[in-house]
Every structure is written in structure tokens, then in C-alpha cells.
Write an enzyme that holds these catalytic residues in place. Sequence first.
Site, mmCIF file in Angstrom:
data_model
loop_
_atom_site.group_PDB
_atom_site.id
_atom_site.type_symbol
_atom_site.label_atom_id
_atom_site.label_comp_id
_atom_site.label_asym_id
_atom_site.label_seq_id
_atom_site.Cartn_x
_atom_site.Cartn_y
_atom_site.Cartn_z
ATOM 1 N N HIS A 1 39.319 -11.083 -120.390
ATOM 2 C CA HIS A 1 38.267 -11.785 -121.129
ATOM 3 C C HIS A 1 38.553 -11.734 -122.626
ATOM 4 O O HIS A 1 38.904 -10.677 -123.158
ATOM 5 C CB HIS A 1 36.903 -11.159 -120.829
ATOM 6 C CG HIS A 1 36.439 -11.382 -119.428
ATOM 7 N ND1 HIS A 1 35.305 -12.096 -119.119
ATOM 8 C CD2 HIS A 1 36.966 -11.009 -118.232
ATOM 9 C CE1 HIS A 1 35.153 -12.142 -117.814
ATOM 10 N NE2 HIS A 1 36.149 -11.476 -117.252
ATOM 11 N N HIS B 1 34.621 -6.740 -108.548
ATOM 12 C CA HIS B 1 35.978 -6.266 -108.221
ATOM 13 C C HIS B 1 36.166 -4.757 -108.442
ATOM 14 O O HIS B 1 36.729 -4.303 -109.434
ATOM 15 C CB HIS B 1 37.080 -7.066 -108.900
ATOM 16 C CG HIS B 1 36.906 -7.390 -110.355
ATOM 17 N ND1 HIS B 1 36.634 -6.451 -111.326
ATOM 18 C CD2 HIS B 1 37.008 -8.569 -111.005
ATOM 19 C CE1 HIS B 1 36.578 -7.044 -112.503
ATOM 20 N NE2 HIS B 1 36.800 -8.333 -112.329
ATOM 21 N N ASN C 1 38.859 -2.370 -110.438
ATOM 22 C CA ASN C 1 39.442 -3.120 -111.542
ATOM 23 C C ASN C 1 38.453 -3.234 -112.697
ATOM 24 O O ASN C 1 37.279 -3.535 -112.500
ATOM 25 C CB ASN C 1 39.875 -4.522 -111.085
ATOM 26 C CG ASN C 1 41.015 -4.465 -110.083
ATOM 27 O OD1 ASN C 1 40.837 -4.738 -108.905
ATOM 28 N ND2 ASN C 1 42.186 -4.081 -110.546
ATOM 29 N N ALA C 2 38.935 -2.992 -113.917
ATOM 30 C CA ALA C 2 38.139 -3.132 -115.143
ATOM 31 C C ALA C 2 36.922 -2.202 -115.150
ATOM 32 O O ALA C 2 35.812 -2.589 -115.523
ATOM 33 C CB ALA C 2 37.716 -4.583 -115.362
ATOM 34 N N ASP D 1 44.434 -9.021 -102.571
ATOM 35 C CA ASP D 1 45.568 -9.946 -102.692
ATOM 36 C C ASP D 1 46.909 -9.237 -102.651
ATOM 37 O O ASP D 1 47.958 -9.873 -102.777
ATOM 38 C CB ASP D 1 45.452 -10.756 -103.980
ATOM 39 C CG ASP D 1 45.510 -9.890 -105.247
ATOM 40 O OD1 ASP D 1 45.406 -8.648 -105.127
ATOM 41 O OD2 ASP D 1 45.649 -10.455 -106.345
ATOM 42 N N GLY D 2 46.877 -7.902 -102.488
ATOM 43 C CA GLY D 2 48.127 -7.147 -102.467
ATOM 44 C C GLY D 2 48.619 -6.773 -103.850
ATOM 45 O O GLY D 2 49.640 -6.081 -103.975
ATOM 46 N N HIS E 1 46.013 -6.485 -106.901
ATOM 47 C CA HIS E 1 44.955 -5.853 -107.682
ATOM 48 C C HIS E 1 44.602 -4.451 -107.207
ATOM 49 O O HIS E 1 44.137 -3.631 -108.005
ATOM 50 C CB HIS E 1 43.683 -6.713 -107.651
ATOM 51 C CG HIS E 1 43.676 -7.804 -108.662
ATOM 52 N ND1 HIS E 1 44.390 -8.976 -108.498
ATOM 53 C CD2 HIS E 1 43.040 -7.915 -109.856
ATOM 54 C CE1 HIS E 1 44.184 -9.753 -109.546
ATOM 55 N NE2 HIS E 1 43.372 -9.131 -110.386
ATOM 56 N N ASP F 1 38.738 -14.020 -106.668
ATOM 57 C CA ASP F 1 38.906 -14.012 -108.125
ATOM 58 C C ASP F 1 40.023 -14.974 -108.514
ATOM 59 O O ASP F 1 40.789 -14.734 -109.449
ATOM 60 C CB ASP F 1 39.191 -12.597 -108.643
ATOM 61 C CG ASP F 1 38.943 -12.465 -110.149
ATOM 62 O OD1 ASP F 1 38.239 -13.317 -110.717
ATOM 63 O OD2 ASP F 1 39.469 -11.513 -110.764
#
Length: 409
Positions: free
Chosen positions: A155, A232, A235-236, A269-270, A272, A294
Amino acid sequence: MRGGQGAVRAPVLQFTNCRILRGRALLWEDLWVRGGRILDPEKLFFEERRVADEQRDCGGCILAPGFIDVQINGGFGVDFSQATEGVGSGVALVARRILSHGVTSFCPTLVTSPPEVYHKVLPQIPVKSGGPHGAGVLGVHLEGPFISREKRGAHPEAHLRSFEANAFHDVLDTYGSLDNVRIVTLAPELGRSHEVIQALTARGICVSLGHSVADLQAAEEAVQSGATFITHLFNAMLPFHHRDPGIVGLLTSDRLPRGRHIFYGMIADGMHTNPAALRIAHRAHPQGLVLVTDAVPALGLGNGRHTLGQQEVEVDGLTAYVAGTQTLSGSIAPMDVCVRHFLQATGCSVESALEAASLHPAQLLGLEKRKGTLDFGADADFVVLDDSLHVRATYISGELVWQAEEARQ
């Protein structure tokens, strides 16, 4: 045609030779459809004295509820966070293309943007039923700009915002109308976030926690204020620590309101999330896991430079980065790929993998009576899959809206 005498007169379709996902199990049963809804055959036989008008042999395939993607930023060259005149046609293109991946409903997602982008884009993405034209739009997911600078990920820092004295007015000034909004992702550690969470949930908007440095206590207080989702997971956000597990700790927290169910998105997705992390999350709280793509505008386009809102994204193989960095920038995996990877990585049951992409997102949005289920009376949105979970056909309201080339032979 969704009820009344018109639905009663509508033709009855009977899907035979199939395993249908119902009640958390795959059952060798026929699926009956009329007027866009799942039909109870006993009522048809004993109350109406009718049989099917048409039978369709499914060749032993699986029939599962249509997939629901609550976080998708665009795809096939379309960027939902770009304030163009053709926002509606772009959403329509993505809605049409994701049918081949089993998605029957979705939440177009906007990443952190300046206010003028929200003001121009949001009125152009109304809630819309699905059909031959494409998957249904359930409402927009606004991811940012009220998020942490430290955990902003892809972002743009220049457009991040915090809540000022008139917190909810700041939200309205930033976004404009919230009429088409279904989910807002924010960082709960921001000052005055709790009054914003309460105001959003009072309007029926789902609040998700993400892009955050919140500790567990702040996350629990956000859930007590009404938040129900985690954007998610892993993540983040702060990494798991045994003395303060942060937002991740919500999966096993004993301080959530009685009866409150926390859901969390996973990008399977393999890239993330390591398979071990997928397994940890699933085994800790399987009922809350929601598969999301995402997906970024580069979905379906291959290597090269593409956009994501105000940023430029570089796609290299199976990974998307903010151009010139090693910061992950969304995914380029469609939903059916995520379902298959999740199944393989966790060793869960086929039923669990399918429900993570259908029932769970429907429950998150309070739509489980109509979407994400093949129970009687639900919308007849479903996907036909082979044993390896590749999509053979997609139906919306009982109507065939996409079919694999080999299935047409």
C-alpha cells in the site's frame, strides 16, 4: 425468477450421477433445481406430484457450492483501484472471467487510494446478482487507507490515513458513500478505531483487522467492538510470539464475546504462506478459515509490469512484487488453484477445502442461508468439479454460465 407462482411453474432440473457437498459431507445424491433455487425433491413428489423436466448426468463429478472470493483487487488487466470511466465494464470483465475458476460471487477490493479515487470508483460498483454475464458482486472490500505504516505492505505510504477527532466523519470524507461497501480492513491499534468499528458494523459492514502491528489485547478489543475477520492471516501483521501472539492469537483466544466467531483469510497460492503455517492455522481454527485470492490486475496476464492502484507491480513467474522491491503485492493465483494447493498443503478433507472457499465466506458475510450451501431453498450457485478439483462447469441460479471445452464434447 426467485419464488411465487412463477417459480412453481418453472422447469425442474435434476442433476444425476454426482456427489453433492451438503452437511459437511460429499453425498451420492441428485441435486434438484427450480426457479434459481435448490429444491427439496420430497415436496416436489408428494405435494406437487411432479418429476424432473430435464435430467443432466454429471458423470460422477462433485457438485459444490460456488466459490466466493472476498478479496480480489482485479485481474485480466483490470485494476479496481484505478479511477477510470470504465470501472463498471472492468468489473464486468473480471466477473465473467472468474466463472472459469468456479467463482460465483465476489467482493471487488480497493487498496489504499486517495479520496478522489474512492469517490469516483465506489458509486460505479453496485451490488449485482450473478448470471450468464458473470459472477455476482456482493459489495466492495476497502483494504486501507486506515492501516499501519510499518505493515503497509504494497500500500502506498503517501495515501495512508489515521482517524482524527471526528473519526467516522473522516471515514465518510475519505470513502464518500458506503452504500456499496461490504468489508473494511483497518488496523485496530489506530486511535479511535473502536468507535469506527462500531459505526461500520452498525451499518452492516464487516470489519476486518489487517496491515497492523496490533498486539493480542488490541485485537481482542476490536473483536469486542464488532470486528469479525482477519485480512490475509500472517501477512502484514506482527509475527506470532509466544508471549504476545498478536492478531494471530485471535484464532484461539478465550476473550472473544460469547457466540462470536472469528474468520480469517488465507492466501493459499504457495507463495504468501508456508504450508506449515497453513496447517497451523487450519488445525487451530478450521471453521474460520476463508480462502481468498488477493488477486492483482496481473492475474491471467503473465510476466511483466502491471498496476495495483497507485503502485507498479512486477510479476516474475508465480510471484508479484512492488516494482523494484521484494515486497509481495497480492497474488496471481485464481481461486480453484488456491483450493487445490490448500488441500495438498494441509492434507485436509476435500469437503473442508471446498467449504473454505464457499460456506465460510458466506458465513462471514451472513449469507449462509442463500450462498455457500446446497441446502434446500438456497441459491442454485454451484461448481462442477472432477476428482482433482478442476472446474468442469459453473452454474449460477441453476443456469450454466461456463463449461470447460472438453466437457462440451
